[in-house]
Design an enzyme around this catalytic site. Structure first.
Site, PDB file in Angstrom:
ATOM      1  N   LYS A 176     -43.768  28.938  32.355  1.00 41.86           N
ATOM      2  CA  LYS A 176     -44.283  29.913  31.387  1.00 41.86           C
ATOM      3  C   LYS A 176     -44.682  29.174  30.120  1.00 41.86           C
ATOM      4  CE  LYS A 176     -43.043  34.211  29.010  1.00 41.86           C
ATOM      5  NZ  LYS A 176     -41.987  35.228  28.804  1.00 41.86           N
TER       6      LYS A 176
ATOM      7  N   LYS B  75     -47.384  31.292  34.656  1.00 44.69           N
ATOM      8  CA  LYS B  75     -47.879  32.261  33.672  1.00 44.69           C
ATOM      9  C   LYS B  75     -48.314  31.523  32.419  1.00 44.69           C
ATOM     10  CE  LYS B  75     -46.411  36.233  30.879  1.00 44.69           C
ATOM     11  NZ  LYS B  75     -45.275  37.069  30.454  1.00 44.69           N
TER      12      LYS B  75
ATOM     13  N   CYS C 172     -36.690  40.074  24.546  1.00 43.64           N
ATOM     14  CA  CYS C 172     -37.613  40.054  23.402  1.00 43.64           C
ATOM     15  C   CYS C 172     -38.032  41.448  22.939  1.00 43.64           C
ATOM     16  CB  CYS C 172     -38.830  39.191  23.702  1.00 43.64           C
ATOM     17  SG  CYS C 172     -39.804  39.707  25.125  1.00 43.64           S
TER      18      CYS C 172
END
Length: 330
Positions: free
Chosen positions: A201, A254, A122
């Protein structure tokens, strides 16, 4: 006259007694410190939305690493902020990319400091997504191409490990990413390099300051098609189970603070080491409140760290790592 029974009242008296019977503790050995490395020279720039967290150029790394090591922190999570970006994030898997250069420098300076390499595209792509994007002009939309993305992520992981990364931490959430990376590492003769998978996530609003730090905000759309719905828990079990089957060595949840129930569920269902990522907004909110004098920062942070461990985390990735290490030293 009858009196209510107060159990263990005598064990809640002095701090020394409380310490003796404490069920949960935090150690410096639990901590992983995130570090942002960028190109250039003599760069130490504070990230505006993350007070106390900086971008470092490679020539300024030693001052930060020396402090980390002196505090007893044994692992860092390395993020690279590249100079140039393209559609396929080619600098992520360039042998001379910023993460690879930084890893070699870190291992040269501190061979025993564990380097955990974040493995994603990313911050290296010009569109800010975690994989290869295919634009369909007829449908007027764009899709993340899963299998083509996996090929590039494998190349990234192998190049990071060849540069000296001790642990590969893929954060991309593509389908089958652990299997692909495990196979790629094994075929490259790197079978002893473990994978710390970002197994669970969520598509969270708690990542905002990090995206400022890593310059990784999506240029269009969002990441909800490949990150998890914050409303789902059973899905977390399925995601973690898939990573276990595919060869992950450690699992991660996360964010952490709003997902302690998920940490507990993953801990109860799997016996791999479990990592909680205390993410950027969780850090920034506490820092902002502390700077305004609204809270006791040390007390809030240490209570939060205890909460992560009590929920089931074995390791904690946190921007507070240096602060926690100092407070533990007393």
């Amino acid at each position: 006259m009858s009196f209510p029974i107060v159990r263990n009242r005598r064990l809640r008296g002095s701090q020394a007694i409380r310490n003796l019977v404490r069920e949960t503790s935090v150690s410096v050995n639990d901590l992983i410190y995130p570090l942002f490395v960028t190109h250039g020279s003599n760069v130490k720039e504070e990230i505006p939305s993350m007070p106390g967290v900086y971008h470092y150029s490679i020539d300024r790394l030693e001052e930060e690493l020396a402090e980390v090591v002196a505090l007893g922190i044994q692992a860092i999570l390395l993020f690279g902020v590249p100079e140039t970006k393209d559609a396929k994030g080619s600098s992520a898997y360039d042998p001379n990319g910023i993460v690879q250069q930084a890893t070699r420098k870190i291992k040269q300076l501190h061979p025993n400091l564990l380097v955990v390499a974040d493995t994603c595209l990313c911050q290296f792509t010009d569109h800010g997504h975690c994989g290869v994007v295919h634009v369909d002009e007829h449908r007027n939309c764009a899709d993340i191409v899963n299998d083509e993305s996996l090929e590039l992520l494998v190349k990234t992981a192998v190049s990071q490990a060849e540069a000296g990364a001790d642990i590969i931490a893929p954060s991309n959430m593509m389908d089958g990413f652990v299997h692909a990376i495990r196979q790629g590492l094994d075929e490259a003769g790197l079978e002893n390099v473990p994978i710390m998978s970002y197994s669970v996530k969520y598509a969270s609003s708690f990542y905002g300051p990090f995206r400022d730090a890593a310059h990784s905000a999506p240029q269009f759309g969002d990441r909800k098609t490949y990150q998890m719905d914050p409303a789902n828990v059973r899905e977390a079990i399925r995601e973690a189970e898939a990573d276990v089957v595919e060869g992950a060595d450690m699992l991660m949840v996360k964010p952490a603070l709003a997902y302690m129930d998920v940490i507990r569920v993953i801990k109860e269902n799997f016996d791999l080491p479990l990592v909680a990522y205390n993410v950027s907004a969780e850090y920034s909110m506490v820092k902002a409140a502390a700077q305004n004098g609204w809270i006791n920062e040390q007390s809030i942070v240490m209570e939060t760290m205890i909460g992560f461990k009590r929920a089931g985390a074995d390791l904690i990735i946190t921007y507070f790592a240096k602060d926690v290490a100092r407070w533990l030293k007393g």
